[in-house]
Design a protein around this motif. Structure first.
Motif, PDB file in Angstrom:
ATOM      1  N   LYS A  93      94.783 -54.157 117.755  1.00  0.00           N
ATOM      2  CA  LYS A  93      96.193 -54.140 117.352  1.00  0.00           C
ATOM      3  C   LYS A  93      97.050 -53.694 118.514  1.00  0.00           C
ATOM      4  O   LYS A  93      96.783 -52.664 119.140  1.00  0.00           O
ATOM      5  CB  LYS A  93      96.400 -53.203 116.161  1.00  0.00           C
ATOM      6  N   GLU A 104      83.941 -60.646 120.480  1.00  0.00           N
ATOM      7  CA  GLU A 104      85.403 -60.596 120.394  1.00  0.00           C
ATOM      8  C   GLU A 104      85.801 -59.431 119.495  1.00  0.00           C
ATOM      9  O   GLU A 104      85.290 -59.273 118.395  1.00  0.00           O
ATOM     10  CB  GLU A 104      85.959 -61.899 119.826  1.00  0.00           C
ATOM     11  N   GLN A 123      97.544 -58.682 116.066  1.00  0.00           N
ATOM     12  CA  GLN A 123      96.127 -58.559 116.399  1.00  0.00           C
ATOM     13  C   GLN A 123      95.780 -59.570 117.482  1.00  0.00           C
ATOM     14  O   GLN A 123      95.948 -60.771 117.303  1.00  0.00           O
ATOM     15  CB  GLN A 123      95.259 -58.786 115.163  1.00  0.00           C
ATOM     16  N   GLU A 124      95.314 -59.059 118.613  1.00  0.00           N
ATOM     17  CA  GLU A 124      94.903 -59.930 119.707  1.00  0.00           C
ATOM     18  C   GLU A 124      93.400 -59.844 119.881  1.00  0.00           C
ATOM     19  O   GLU A 124      92.820 -58.760 119.839  1.00  0.00           O
ATOM     20  CB  GLU A 124      95.603 -59.524 121.012  1.00  0.00           C
ATOM     21  N   ALA A 125      92.788 -61.005 120.065  1.00  0.00           N
ATOM     22  CA  ALA A 125      91.342 -61.043 120.269  1.00  0.00           C
ATOM     23  C   ALA A 125      91.036 -60.761 121.733  1.00  0.00           C
ATOM     24  O   ALA A 125      91.554 -61.414 122.632  1.00  0.00           O
ATOM     25  CB  ALA A 125      90.786 -62.400 119.858  1.00  0.00           C
ATOM     26  N   LYS A 139      89.140 -57.570 117.726  1.00  0.00           N
ATOM     27  CA  LYS A 139      90.563 -57.708 117.426  1.00  0.00           C
ATOM     28  C   LYS A 139      91.239 -56.361 117.615  1.00  0.00           C
ATOM     29  O   LYS A 139      90.892 -55.381 116.950  1.00  0.00           O
ATOM     30  CB  LYS A 139      90.767 -58.222 116.002  1.00  0.00           C
TER      31      LYS A 139
END
Length: 509
Positions: free
Chosen positions: A151, A147, A213-215, A149
């Motif tokens: 932005k 995973e 922040q998206e995984a 992260k």
């Protein structure tokens, strides 16, 4: 299969047969839906913890699933509301997928190389990332899945009524005010130059992007192991040292270091000086689960050879040979074909080897090479139909096999999307037939076997079902176009994942 387990089971009486229930299905087909060839599942593998499951298909894709139910929780709330889900069972969800292999063409040999995934093997995880090996006929790839992260701009603190064009702002009250290069210019101060100093009193409104922040799950190919096999790769297997693995084709077994992709070491070579003298080929190879110097490989003649890497760099001589003597007067045209072993698996403790040939499952004790300690008839009722199976090439189907984590049961597939589960530990006499569907018990048959001898007994145990020729135990005719070739047993629980065409079915007991 441990002595303690056997003593426990004998002291408390034979345990009842497992009651199998449907858990989940992924990729379920609607009635009449035609299955695309590229979507058919060709490999299944749980990782060592059982928290992740990987499948490969004929289109070269690898699909990953991860476990979602808590260890101390019995499934989702929706499941618990149903009485038939009162038993705790693992629940998985789709995690990600990636294209592992593409179709290739070998111009030197004028040979098309399919993208189909033949095998998947998990490697030891590190730093929260997952690692796995996948292979088609010629090329092995080492993948890292983790995973990341990332932005992303999720919002701008901009008054929508003042937003124009590409995001620059203009004041509706004063046409002389404009924005260029993201900076204001007014009659008093000119900030159109590269001077980024703040005006007295600051900007009327400073417009900034708001990020979140998206995984995102990213799969990256770390290494490609290629140009080491002249024939189709049928097996890959990790060593317990976490640093090496083997790959096997029809005539050779190669040893690789995970960190070195441009060279391998040939440890087994059964290619004769004259190919006309070739009598058998390698069909499957597997590392010992505990000892990194021991591995086994099976052949098309129905034999299994155990080799020790400490004895010789080139292991052309085996340390042990496991094969069953041919019964006198039983030889026929099909004898050698159905004797070919399609898959072998070590038990978790490394004491036993499970092998699957066309008609049977055999369990071998690595300390006893006189013959298998138990034989399980998978579809003996098909023996009168061997001519038909030969005509439609079904007799060459390669069924896989698997053992439960505690070694007390074994499983393998058959036709009509059926699979069979046999008890192998002392006191467990079940032989259950299940169907890959939402109602696995629809064609379920309990075939009581006579009590099993101890696995260390030299007397061999043969389990036979009560099916009539050409049909299963309930009289249903068999469909040779639907076959359950690939299945895997959860390493710590009574849970089985199996593939029926493009659908992945999961069951628990």
């Amino acid at each position: 299969m441990n002595g303690g387990d056997a003593a426990t089971s004998q002291g408390s009486g034979p345990p009842p047969p497992l009651e199998w229930r449907f858990s989940q299905v992924f990729g379920e087909r609607t009635a009449g839906e035609e299955v695309q060839e590229v979507d058919i599942i060709s490999a299944i593998e749980f990782n060592k913890s059982g928290d992740h499951l990987a499948t490969g298909d004929r289109g070269g894709r690898v699909v990953l699933f991860e476990r979602t139910d808590a260890k101390d929780h019995g499934g989702s709330r929706r499941d618990l509301e149903r009485a038939d889900y009162a038993v705790k069972h693992p629940e998985f969800r789709y995690k990600t997928e990636f294209q592992s292999h593409e179709p290739e063409f070998d111009y030197l040999k004028s040979l098309e190389i399919e993208e189909k995934i033949n095998k998947i093997r998990w490697c030891q995880p590190a730093n929260g990332a997952l690692f796995l090996l996948s292979t088609n006929d010629k090329t092995i790839k080492f993948w890292k899945v983790q995973e990341k992260k990332i932005k992303k701009v999720c919002d701008m603190n901009v008054d929508p009524s003042k937003a124009v064009g590409n995001g620059c702002l203009t004041s509706s009250s004063s046409p002389s005010q404009s924005v260029a290069n993201g900076l204001y210019a007014d009659g008093t101060h000119n900030y159109l130059s590269n001077d980024f100093s703040f005006p007295p009193g600051g900007f009327p409104s400073l417009h900034l992007p708001v990020t979140s922040q998206e995984a995102s799950i990213v799969a990256r190919c770390r290494r490609v192991y290629t140009h080491a096999h002249d024939y189709h790769i049928n097996s890959i297997s990790n060593s317990s040292d976490g640093e090496t693995f083997i790959s096997a084709d029809d005539l050779r077994v190669n040893l690789w270091n995970l960190g070195i992709s441009n060279q391998s070491f040939n440890i087994v070579d059964v290619k004769p000086a004259n190919m006309e003298d070739l009598t058998e080929v390698i069909t499957s190879a597997e590392f010992h689960p505990i000892h990194c110097n021991v591995l086994a490989y099976s052949s098309s003649k129905g034999s299994i050879r155990l080799i020790d890497l400490r004895q010789s760099a080139l292991c052309d001589t085996h340390s042990k040979l496991f094969e069953e003597p041919e019964a006198p007067g039983s030889r026929s045209f099909f004898t050698e074909i159905i004797a070919s072993i399609s898959d072998i698996k070590f038990s978790k403790d490394g004491r036993y080897i499970l092998s699957r040939d066309y008609m049977t499952l055999k369990l071998w004790d690595i300390n006893m090479d006189s013959g298998p300690v138990a034989t399980y008839q998978v579809h003996e009722h098909l023996r009168p139909k061997l001519c038909d199976l030969y005509e439609n090439d079904s007799i060459f189907d390669k069924f896989e096999c698997c053992l439960s984590g505690d070694g007390s049961r074994v499983a393998t597939g058959s036709y009509s999307n059926l699979f069979r589960v046999f008890g192998v530990a002392p006191g467990i006499t079940e032989a259950t037939t299940l169907e890959a569907s939402k109602n696995p018990m629809r064609r379920q048959v309990q075939t009581p076997s006579r009590p099993s001898r101890s696995l260390s007994s030299i007397t061999r145990v043969v389990r036979r079902g009560s099916e009539s020729p050409g049909s299963d135990g309930n009289g249903n005719s068999f469909d040779f176009t639907t076959k359950l070739l690939h299945l895997a047993w959860h390493p710590t629980e009574n849970s089985v994942a199996c593939a029926a065409a493009n659908s992945l079915y999961m069951y628990y007991a």
